[in-house]
Scaffold this active site. Structure first.
Site, short mmCIF file in Angstrom:
data_model
loop_
_atom_site.label_atom_id
_atom_site.label_comp_id
_atom_site.label_asym_id
_atom_site.label_seq_id
_atom_site.Cartn_x
_atom_site.Cartn_y
_atom_site.Cartn_z
N TYR A 126 19.37 52.93 20.81
CA TYR A 126 19.74 54.14 21.56
C TYR A 126 18.47 54.98 21.64
CZ TYR A 126 23.22 57.96 22.50
OH TYR A 126 24.02 58.96 23.04
N HIS A 131 18.85 59.91 27.78
CA HIS A 131 20.19 59.32 27.78
C HIS A 131 21.05 59.92 26.66
CE1 HIS A 131 23.41 56.42 28.10
NE2 HIS A 131 23.20 55.98 26.88
N GLU A 199 24.54 49.38 32.07
CA GLU A 199 23.47 50.13 31.41
C GLU A 199 22.15 49.42 31.67
OE1 GLU A 199 24.36 50.84 27.30
OE2 GLU A 199 25.81 52.41 27.79
N THR A 350 20.18 52.34 26.95
CA THR A 350 19.98 52.80 28.32
C THR A 350 18.67 53.55 28.47
OG1 THR A 350 22.37 52.98 28.59
CG2 THR A 350 21.00 54.12 30.20
#
Length: 419
Positions: A126, A131, A199, A350
């Site tokens: 992540y 994002h 994504e 993403t």
């Protein structure tokens, strides 16, 4: 330049030479090859002709790249040097040997692509601050957009390797448990996902890895990364919203992830290294690096509707914007002694960036701001999330002076849910 023709806009010039696994149409026999122009060089043919060192050639006569990945960076560089020489326009070894050339080079259009490696484990990170901020703002408001730990460590979850598919493989809309009434937490139902998303990500394939109980430092990580692919981590947002607490994504993410078939090596990406964004506050020492870098890789996502053919470029982003880097992924993943193995895959999460036209946002959740803003397709249709029959195509490349190092496409068509 190579004796194999390659236009300046082609993803696979001599400077690239990405690895993949293919079979000739109608054959089913999987082989390892490298892409050059619109062709594939069959490395089993090259090996059996004695043009590669035996210790390397043996690993390239297999059906997956795992054994070659395990050889390590020095062997990868040695192989790249041999292949670049064989394919060069001024070296006659392959160029002037008609029987060998015809046996070793096949058109990509005559081949079927497969997963390049046996993927033992898959972890998805992540890494994009944009994002994470956007998603957090939608969930918790702008004052608490980032979770307390986000600036301290690269957040991740363990994905499902068995449902990773190669580009071109259709994906079926999943079913799952969803909350049907936000006012009543007992009002749940099993139903097809109604908020289906893509994504735009990239993923790193592990090469040599590390032993259980040991770790990989940020400065050692590049020696462990075999190369990168495009990754579409398909997401069922309504299922995800209900199941996230307290342990994170599960059925919303485990039903399909698509990757591009060609692994572009770090050596091919080396000319496109660039500084990574500064980190503030400072991170712990094991996440610091002497050379904090990223790669200038242009990324885009296109949505195509069937049968109308209406389309829209949904996202235009770049890997270089990620707050956390690939070496930091490896360092954090292994800091407690977790062993990474050849063929394991680590996704970036993403990849979003700030653009005034909102096209820097790497998924439909962000792009439509949780469905409140639609995207116009070229035929007049609109989308907030994916419909059955829609195809998502991810593309990525680095632009050089007169040449392009590209990843090809990562595409997938959405099929209806099982009745």
């Amino acid at each position: 330049m190579s004796f194999v023709p390659c236009e300046s806009s082609c993803c696979f010039p001599l400077q690239n030479l990405p690895y993949g696994v293919f079979s000739r149409r109608g054959s089913g026999e999987k082989k390892i090859g490298v892409a050059i122009g619109s062709h594939i060089l069959d490395l089993s043919v090259i090996s059996k002709a004695g043009l590669l060192p035996k210790s390397i050639g043996r690993t390239l006569e297999k059906e997956t790249l795992n054994d070659f990945m395990a050889l390590g960076r020095l062997r990868w560089l040695e192989t790249r040097g041999v292949l670049m020489k064989l394919l060069s326009e001024d070296v006659p070894t392959l160029r002037d040997n008609n029987p060998l050339r015809e046996a070793a080079l096949i058109q990509q259009s005559d081949a079927e692509m497969h997963l390049p490696a046996t993927i033992g484990d898959y972890t998805d990170f992540y890494l994009s601050r944009e994002h994470a901020t956007n998603c957090g703002t939608m969930l918790r408001g702008p004052q608490n957009a980032l979770s307390p730990n986000w600036l301290s460590l690269p957040v991740a979850y363990h994905g499902r390797s068995s449902s990773i598919v190669v580009s071109g493989t259709p994906v079926r809309r999943p079913r799952g448990q969803v909350l049907t009434d936000a006012r009543d937490t007992m009002s749940v139902a099993l139903k097809p996902c109604s908020i289906l998303d893509f994504e735009l990500e990239m993923a790193a394939f592990v090469g040599t890895g590390n032993q259980l109980g040991e770790s990989i430092t940020t400065d050692e990580a590049d020696n462990s990364i075999f190369g990168l692919v495009l990754l579409n981590d398909w997401s069922a947002r309504d299922i995800q919203k209900w199941e996230m607490a307290p342990l994170g994504p599960f059925n919303s993410k485990n039903w399909a992830s698509s990757i591009s078939p060609w692994i572009v090596t770090l050596e091919a990406l080396k000319p496109f290294r660039c500084p990574a964004p500064a980190q503030d506050p400072p991170v712990l020492s094991y996440l610091q690096a002497q050379d904090r870098h990223s790669y200038d890789i242009h990324l885009e996502a296109e949505l195509v509707a069937e049968p109308s053919g209406g389309r829209a470029t949904v996202t235009q982003s770049n890997l270089k914007h990620l707050y956390w880097t690939l070496p930091q992924m490896f360092a954090h993943h292994t800091v407690g002694g977790c062993n990474l193995r050849p063929g394991d895959m680590l996704g970036t999460g993403t990849i979003s960036c700030n653009r005034d036209d909102r096209q820097g946002l790497g998924c439909l959740l962000e792009r439509t701001w949780n469905g409140s803003q639609s995207i116009a397709l070229s035929d007049g249709q609109h989308r907030t999330y994916l419909c059955d029959g829609d195809t998502v195509i991810l593309r990525g490349y680095c632009q050089g002076d007169g040449f392009r190092v590209g990843f090809g496409e990562c595409s997938g068509k959405v099929l209806p849910a099982v009745a």
